[in-house]
Design a protein around this motif. Structure first.
Motif, PDB file in Angstrom:
ATOM      1  N   PHE A 277       0.839  -1.195   0.000  1.00 42.28           N
ATOM      2  CA  PHE A 277       0.000   0.000   0.000  1.00 42.28           C
ATOM      3  C   PHE A 277       0.875   1.247   0.000  1.00 42.28           C
ATOM      4  O   PHE A 277       1.784   1.392   0.820  1.00 42.28           O
ATOM      5  CB  PHE A 277      -0.909  -0.008   1.232  1.00 42.28           C
ATOM      6  N   ASP A 278       0.607   2.131  -0.934  1.00 43.85           N
ATOM      7  CA  ASP A 278       1.362   3.376  -1.044  1.00 43.85           C
ATOM      8  C   ASP A 278       0.389   4.538  -0.876  1.00 43.85           C
ATOM      9  O   ASP A 278      -0.327   4.898  -1.808  1.00 43.85           O
ATOM     10  CB  ASP A 278       2.062   3.458  -2.399  1.00 43.85           C
ATOM     11  N   PRO A 279       0.347   5.127   0.298  1.00 43.76           N
ATOM     12  CA  PRO A 279      -0.615   6.211   0.526  1.00 43.76           C
ATOM     13  C   PRO A 279      -0.228   7.523  -0.126  1.00 43.76           C
ATOM     14  O   PRO A 279      -1.036   8.446  -0.194  1.00 43.76           O
ATOM     15  CB  PRO A 279      -0.629   6.344   2.050  1.00 43.76           C
ATOM     16  N   GLY A 280       1.016   7.624  -0.590  1.00 43.77           N
ATOM     17  CA  GLY A 280       1.447   8.872  -1.210  1.00 43.77           C
ATOM     18  C   GLY A 280       1.466  10.014  -0.209  1.00 43.77           C
ATOM     19  O   GLY A 280       1.856   9.842   0.959  1.00 43.77           O
ATOM     20  N   PRO A 281       1.007  11.200  -0.610  1.00 47.74           N
ATOM     21  CA  PRO A 281       1.016  12.364   0.301  1.00 47.74           C
ATOM     22  C   PRO A 281       0.147  12.168   1.538  1.00 47.74           C
ATOM     23  O   PRO A 281       0.346  12.857   2.545  1.00 47.74           O
ATOM     24  CB  PRO A 281       0.462  13.498  -0.581  1.00 47.74           C
TER      25      PRO A 281
END
Length: 598
Positions: A9-13
């Motif tokens: 999982f890459d939530p980013g900002p």
């Protein structure tokens, strides 16, 4: 077997909490009196509390968005894991059946091996009927072979610039017949090799292979399966062959004691020694036209699933989206290829009519909204010039119905468009009317500068193009009647268009030439480098008849009307200098001529 490799999982900002205000940055400023200092302190405290509440609200919103993104990720990941588990379970079950020698499993396994083979030449038919004799450990199958037209009639083709024609040299008939027999023998050996190579469990002791073509029976005139080759090959005998050194025909007929038609070009047949229906088990057939599902009639969800299967067959990860909140995306795909891979959003349009440019524009908006690397629009119909013009230079790919069917077949999947069944090989573009040499001109375009330009033509009535098919550009190289077409260039020209003015449609009274910057070659260029331009008027022998000067390009403009030939009452076509420029490129220009882009 597929591996459950789910990217983390890459939530980013959203991973970063909102920064809370620092009280030390809200100190009271100024104030010579006690009242003024108290007022300044109250104002500082009010600013701090306002910013604190705003930051708290922003942080709460971030946490909500993060939780929603996490839930969405978990749903997608679980759907992908479930798909992998279903796939692997099916593979495990099929493998267990093959190891047990279950007839149906064996037939499905080897049929799939042939049907999805990457070594079977592209464009060759893939139709198989098979059965497995468990007692004899023998696979019996009928396999479709290519027809006589697989060997071209032309031995060579040479382009003659002066005539703008391809000149063919005919292949001798005896050579063509010999080559066809060679192709058939090689095809039979290739199928045998693929079957024994796929047999990693040692299930097959022998293969009875019958090669046929679908063609009219010379005796009855009815469509039939005509057998041109047959062989019963033992594993041990085939294993001892050095295929890279054999003569295919001798190997098939002598070493393996098979039969090959003496005149397959005339459909002289051989008698198979054993057919699948001679085996007691049920015959399984793949690849026949009757099994091809009609994409037009397919359930929309099933169609989307088929497209997802195609992307997976092409080596990508792909899952169908939740229909209630898909944001215009039907399939999410991930291309793991380094550098050129990444996230792909796919939209699926099961249309019979041309897809409107608005759908292409909507897809581009979706690509930008979700931060995808690429957008793909798949349809059962096709796209017009407006769509191709808008998509050019953008991370978009448009797949028409015929291209979709071809991709399905190349990757072991099935589908057809309408009652025609599986489409045949693509036909060459129509050559247009047979015009005598004096009935057309070649318009050669030259200019200074290194900017790469697309030169296009529009056949118009007034300032409206007759139809999208009368817009000649990079994706539509000629009009339906062939009166206008792009042709190969010769020095000093950088672009060339051939036009038969007398053959233009009766309703046409203008022939417009335009130029636009190629955004794929020069994405940041404009027409300021388009200078010293002219149109060279040439006859069919490429003799220059005259030159027509055109306007120079201007800074900031990316498309330009070079000029138009206008039909006069006398029957002549006079050239009128253009010069109108556009900052929005070819996309903006063609809208002025009635081509829908948005």
């Amino acid at each position: 077997m597929r591996v459950e490799e789910i990217p983390p999982f890459d939530p980013g900002p959203l991973a970063w909490p909102v920064r809370m205000p620092d009280p030390s940055q809200y100190q009271a400023q100024g104030g010579w009196t006690a009242n003024r200092r108290a007022q300044a302190q109250a104002e500082a405290r009010a600013r701090f509390e306002y910013d604190w509440q705003a930051a708290q609200a922003a942080e709460a919103q971030r946490q909500q968005q993060l939780a929603a993104a996490q839930r969405d990720y978990e749903q997608r990941a679980e759907a992908q894991r479930a798909e992998v588990r279903r796939h692997n379970a099916a593979i495990t079950e099929a493998t267990a059946g093959v190891r047990r020698g279950d007839a149906d499993s064996v037939v499905e396994f080897f049929s799939a091996a042939l049907y999805s083979s990457a070594t079977w030449p592209e464009g060759f038919p893939r139709q198989v009927s098979a059965a497995f004799d468990s007692a004899a450990r023998q696979l019996v199958l009928d396999w479709e072979l290519p027809g006589y037209d697989v060997v071209p009639e032309a031995k060579s083709v040479r382009y003659v610039p002066a005539q703008d024609q391809d000149k063919e040299t005919a292949r001798p008939v005896t050579q063509r017949r010999a080559l066809y027999r060679e192709v058939l023998a090689q095809s039979v050996l290739l199928v045998l090799h693929q079957l024994f190579a796929a047999d990693e469990y040692g299930i097959l002791d022998s293969v009875a292979l019958n090669g046929f073509v679908d063609a009219p029976d010379p005796a009855t005139g009815r469509q039939a399966q005509i057998f041109l080759a047959t062989v019963m090959a033992q594993r041990a005998a085939f294993r001892d062959l050095h295929l890279e050194q054999v003569d295919a025909i001798s190997c098939l007929t002598d070493a393996l004691r098979g039969q090959l038609a003496t005149r397959p070009d005339q459909l002289t047949s051989v008698r198979p020694s054993r057919r699948p229906q001679d085996v007691g088990n049920q015959v399984v057939t793949h690849g026949g036209g009757h099994e091809e599902p009609d994409l037009y009639d397919m359930d929309p969800i099933v169609f989307e699933s088929l497209v997802a299967d195609l992307f997976r067959a092409m080596g990508m990860q792909a899952v169908m989206t939740q229909r209630s909140n898909d944001g215009g995306v039907d399939v999410d795909a991930l291309d793991p290829t380094p550098i050129r891979g990444g996230k792909i959003v796919v939209q699926v349009k099961r249309y019979r009519n041309t897809v409107p440019p608005t759908a292409v524009r909507d897809l581009y908006g979706t690509v930008q909204d979700v931060g995808a690397n690429k957008g793909v629009l798949v349809t059962t119909s096709g796209f017009g010039p407006g769509s191709h013009t808008f998509a050019r230079g953008k991370p978009l790919e448009l797949i028409s119905g015929s291209e979709l069917v071809d991709l399905l077949h190349r990757h072991g999947l099935r589908g057809r468009l309408g009652e025609g069944g599986r489409p045949g090989p693509a036909q060459p573009a129509p050559s247009g009317p047979a015009t005598p040499p004096g009935d057309y001109n070649v318009l050669g375009m030259t200019w200074s500068g290194n900017v790469s330009l697309d030169v296009c033509a529009l056949v118009c009535h007034g300032n409206r193009v007759l139809s999208e098919d009368h817009f000649v550009f990079f994706n539509n190289p000629q009009t339906p009647d062939g009166s206008v077409r792009a042709v190969p260039i010769s020095a000093p020209d950088k672009a060339a268009i051939r036009v038969a003015f007398d053959a233009l449609p009766e309703s046409a009274d203008r022939f417009v030439l335009v130029a636009a910057v190629d955004p794929e070659v020069n994405p940041d260029a404009d027409l300021s480098g388009f200078t010293d331009a002219c149109i060279r008027l040439l006859d069919p022998s490429m003799t220059e008849l005259g030159r027509l000067e055109v306007s120079d390009g201007r800074r900031g403009e990316t498309a330009l009307v070079l000029g138009s030939f206008r039909h006069r009452q006398s029957g002549d076509w006079d050239f009128v200098l253009g010069g109108k420029g556009y900052t929005g490129g070819l996309e903006q220009l063609v809208q002025d001529y009635g081509i829908e882009v948005e």
